[in-house]
Design an enzyme around this catalytic site. Sequence first.
Site, mmCIF file in Angstrom:
data_model
loop_
_atom_site.group_PDB
_atom_site.id
_atom_site.type_symbol
_atom_site.label_atom_id
_atom_site.label_comp_id
_atom_site.label_asym_id
_atom_site.label_seq_id
_atom_site.Cartn_x
_atom_site.Cartn_y
_atom_site.Cartn_z
ATOM 1 N N ASP A 74 -48.674 41.674 -90.044
ATOM 2 C CA ASP A 74 -48.620 40.684 -91.008
ATOM 3 C C ASP A 74 -46.854 40.708 -91.370
ATOM 4 O O ASP A 74 -46.354 41.536 -91.745
ATOM 5 C CB ASP A 74 -49.172 40.771 -92.317
ATOM 6 C CG ASP A 74 -49.066 39.483 -93.176
ATOM 7 O OD1 ASP A 74 -49.079 38.428 -92.562
ATOM 8 O OD2 ASP A 74 -48.695 39.854 -94.405
ATOM 9 N N ASN A 82 -40.038 30.913 -95.153
ATOM 10 C CA ASN A 82 -40.096 29.422 -94.883
ATOM 11 C C ASN A 82 -39.478 28.845 -95.875
ATOM 12 O O ASN A 82 -39.040 27.767 -95.621
ATOM 13 C CB ASN A 82 -41.752 29.244 -94.537
ATOM 14 C CG ASN A 82 -42.225 29.697 -93.396
ATOM 15 O OD1 ASN A 82 -41.552 29.771 -92.323
ATOM 16 N ND2 ASN A 82 -43.557 29.681 -93.267
ATOM 17 N N GLU A 118 -48.920 33.858 -89.692
ATOM 18 C CA GLU A 118 -47.877 34.737 -89.098
ATOM 19 C C GLU A 118 -48.589 36.208 -88.908
ATOM 20 O O GLU A 118 -47.991 37.314 -88.478
ATOM 21 C CB GLU A 118 -46.585 35.021 -89.955
ATOM 22 C CG GLU A 118 -47.130 35.671 -91.277
ATOM 23 C CD GLU A 118 -47.788 34.939 -92.222
ATOM 24 O OE1 GLU A 118 -47.808 35.586 -93.529
ATOM 25 O OE2 GLU A 118 -48.086 33.681 -92.203
#
Length: 201
Positions: A74, A82, A118
């Site tokens: 992860d 982001n 992700e």
Amino acid sequence: GMFLVFTTVLGAVGLYNLEYSRRESFLESKQLAHIAAHDPLTGIANRKAFDERLQDAWALCKHGAQPLLVALFDGDCFTASNDTYGHRAGARCLRVGAPSIESACKRSGARVAGYGGEDFVMLLPDCKLKEGKRLIESVREQVQLLNIEHRESSAARTVTVSAGLARVKPATTERSPQGLLQLADEALYCAKQRGRNRVVV
């Protein structure tokens, strides 16, 4: 004679067109199958393809009394990345990072796939725990060596990943394939709790 020549040419053209159509249909079906099994952003296998591989690997390892390892990766503080750099930068990070994870996985039989967002997952059939951990550590290091800036991360100033690794023997466990994934997810949670950018077994 002219009639025979004409019918022969006509038959040859018809057979050629039929063969061409079959080959075109075959290539289209292969292309569609590839699209259905791969993530369009990163180009690696998707969750659906991984689930199928997991079932196959589970059955093979159970039959051969071999261990099966699964690792979940992860991106650390990816939401913050982001928010700071934008979703386009996040998508670029995944496009660059996914092939790095896949290329670091040089062991025969190992498989990498996207697991949602992700997250990535790696499948390691018939792999010793020590070997598996060494491979996962090399993947973690490979991602950090990409040196992608991430000022908002609490783990480092660059993009990093945390990983959880789990191992079972399908022939002797009462767990299911999903139970193995749950173990890996619990290990990943521990990695996050211990400061991120690390591998926990």
